[in-house]
Design a protein around this motif. Structure first.
Motif, PDB file in Angstrom:
ATOM      1  N   THR A   1       0.828  -1.207   0.000  1.00  0.00           N
ATOM      2  CA  THR A   1       0.000   0.000   0.000  1.00  0.00           C
ATOM      3  C   THR A   1       0.860   1.254   0.000  1.00  0.00           C
ATOM      4  OG1 THR A   1      -0.164  -0.061   2.422  1.00  0.00           O
ATOM      5  CG2 THR A   1      -1.915  -1.154   1.175  1.00  0.00           C
ATOM      6  N   SER A   2       2.174   1.078  -0.058  1.00  0.00           N
ATOM      7  CA  SER A   2       3.132   2.178  -0.068  1.00  0.00           C
ATOM      8  C   SER A   2       4.384   1.733  -0.807  1.00  0.00           C
ATOM      9  CB  SER A   2       3.491   2.569   1.373  1.00  0.00           C
ATOM     10  OG  SER A   2       4.654   3.375   1.418  1.00  0.00           O
TER      11      SER A   2
ATOM     12  N   ILE B   1      -1.377  -0.556  -4.334  1.00  0.00           N
ATOM     13  CA  ILE B   1      -2.161   0.664  -4.467  1.00  0.00           C
ATOM     14  C   ILE B   1      -1.253   1.706  -5.109  1.00  0.00           C
ATOM     15  CG2 ILE B   1      -3.198   2.606  -3.234  1.00  0.00           C
ATOM     16  CD1 ILE B   1      -4.272   0.748  -1.181  1.00  0.00           C
TER      17      ILE B   1
ATOM     18  N   SER C   1      -4.757  -1.550  -7.738  1.00  0.00           N
ATOM     19  CA  SER C   1      -6.074  -1.112  -7.295  1.00  0.00           C
ATOM     20  C   SER C   1      -6.558   0.084  -8.103  1.00  0.00           C
ATOM     21  CB  SER C   1      -6.045  -0.731  -5.813  1.00  0.00           C
ATOM     22  OG  SER C   1      -7.302  -0.218  -5.408  1.00  0.00           O
TER      23      SER C   1
ATOM     24  N   GLU D   1      -7.814   4.219  -4.229  1.00  0.00           N
ATOM     25  CA  GLU D   1      -6.677   4.317  -3.326  1.00  0.00           C
ATOM     26  C   GLU D   1      -6.947   3.907  -1.889  1.00  0.00           C
ATOM     27  OE1 GLU D   1      -6.795   8.761  -1.454  1.00  0.00           O
ATOM     28  OE2 GLU D   1      -5.226   8.259  -2.869  1.00  0.00           O
TER      29      GLU D   1
ATOM     30  N   LYS E   1      -7.903   1.462   1.295  1.00  0.00           N
ATOM     31  CA  LYS E   1      -7.658   0.048   1.564  1.00  0.00           C
ATOM     32  C   LYS E   1      -8.909  -0.787   1.337  1.00  0.00           C
ATOM     33  CE  LYS E   1      -3.999   1.003   4.914  1.00  0.00           C
ATOM     34  NZ  LYS E   1      -3.608   0.951   6.348  1.00  0.00           N
TER      35      LYS E   1
ATOM     36  N   PHE F   1      -9.388  -1.164  -2.305  1.00  0.00           N
ATOM     37  CA  PHE F   1      -8.298  -2.024  -2.777  1.00  0.00           C
ATOM     38  C   PHE F   1      -8.652  -3.494  -2.568  1.00  0.00           C
ATOM     39  CE2 PHE F   1      -3.763  -3.429  -1.389  1.00  0.00           C
ATOM     40  CZ  PHE F   1      -3.548  -4.069  -2.599  1.00  0.00           C
TER      41      PHE F   1
ATOM     42  N   TYR G   1       1.735  -8.748   4.141  1.00  0.00           N
ATOM     43  CA  TYR G   1       1.481  -7.310   4.035  1.00  0.00           C
ATOM     44  C   TYR G   1       2.451  -6.538   4.928  1.00  0.00           C
ATOM     45  CZ  TYR G   1      -0.964  -2.927   5.216  1.00  0.00           C
ATOM     46  OH  TYR G   1      -1.283  -1.627   5.480  1.00  0.00           O
TER      47      TYR G   1
ATOM     48  N   LYS H   1       3.959  -3.078   6.548  1.00  0.00           N
ATOM     49  CA  LYS H   1       3.345  -1.782   6.835  1.00  0.00           C
ATOM     50  C   LYS H   1       4.194  -0.979   7.805  1.00  0.00           C
ATOM     51  CE  LYS H   1       0.341  -3.634  10.515  1.00  0.00           C
ATOM     52  NZ  LYS H   1      -1.080  -3.802  10.944  1.00  0.00           N
TER      53      LYS H   1
ATOM     54  N   ILE I   1      -6.423  -3.925   6.515  1.00  0.00           N
ATOM     55  CA  ILE I   1      -6.100  -4.948   5.511  1.00  0.00           C
ATOM     56  C   ILE I   1      -6.294  -6.348   6.098  1.00  0.00           C
ATOM     57  CG2 ILE I   1      -4.208  -6.017   4.210  1.00  0.00           C
ATOM     58  CD1 ILE I   1      -5.056  -3.581   2.785  1.00  0.00           C
TER      59      ILE I   1
END
Length: 223
Positions: free
Chosen positions: A59-60, A82, A101, A104, A106, A109, A125, A127, A135
């Motif tokens: 996600t980043s 994402i 995705s 944007e 979660k 996504f 995942y 983070k 998530i």
């Protein structure tokens, strides 16, 4: 007077933003990163979890390089991301992206991914310490989900001092934000100043909502 804008992303990410805002009439640019990344070591146990998962979720951009660096030779995990920039970083590390995705957040996504890949699977995942458990909660039913904090998103005191000094000068016309955490850190300093009126620009709906929820208006910038 020439309009001035503060860019709050990491310094290496500001070139395209300067072009964007110069076209909108801004002639002066200040750069103060409000979110800086401190990578954490990947332990042997985490390395095994990464390599055991069928899917990797990013996600980043922050953890992409470190996670993909420990993938065992010959393994080609499925990767979901994402954001186009995160996808580009994955490809720059020599891996393909199986899912990008269309939205944007979660929740969006995960929902879009589940529609495309409904079969039960395993997911890793990575983070930051600021991330919630959305998530894991959204994917946990029907899937094996492993998450790990692999980087810290920090607001250095030096940056706080720079921001305070800049705001007190009263030279800014606008500020540009790329994440809710950047906004919250800016606000923590801004409320201690005279709070001179500024235009706030936000990438994406999530960042815009964070600004609006604090009682301020934001101009939405599409990715």
């Amino acid at each position: 007077m020439t309009k001035a804008i503060l860019l709050t992303r990491p310094l290496v990410m500001n070139a395209a933003d300067q072009i964007r805002f110069r076209a909108q009439g801004f002639g002066r640019f200040y750069e103060i990163p409000l979110c800086e990344i401190k990578q954490l070591p990947i332990t042997e146990a985490i390395r095994r979890e990464i390599n055991a998962a069928e899917w990797l979720f990013f996600t980043s951009q922050a953890p992409v390089a470190s996670v993909l660096a420990v993938i065992e030779k010959g393994r080609r995990p499925l990767i979901a991301v994402i954001g186009k920039k995160t996808g580009e970083m994955v490809r720059s590390c020599g891996f393909e992206v199986a899912f990008v995705s269309p939205q944007e957040t979660k929740k969006q996504f995960v929902s879009a991914w589940q529609k495309s890949f409904p079969a039960r699977t395993s997911i890793f995942y990575p983070k930051s310490q600021l991330a919630d458990d959305a998530i894991e909660q959204l994917l946990g039913i029907g899937n094996v989900v492993t998450s790990s904090v692999l980087y810290h998103n920090v607001f250095l005191w030096e940056r706080q001092a720079e921001l305070t000094e800049l705001l007190n000068k009263g030279e800014l016309s606008a500020v540009y934000f790329a994440s809710p955490s950047a906004w919250k850190r800016f606000l923590s300093v801004y409320i201690k100043t005279e709070r001179k009126p500024l235009v706030f620009y936000a990438i994406g709906d999530t960042t815009k909502k964070a600004i609006n929820d604090s009682g301020y208006e934001a101009v939405l910038i599409q990715r």
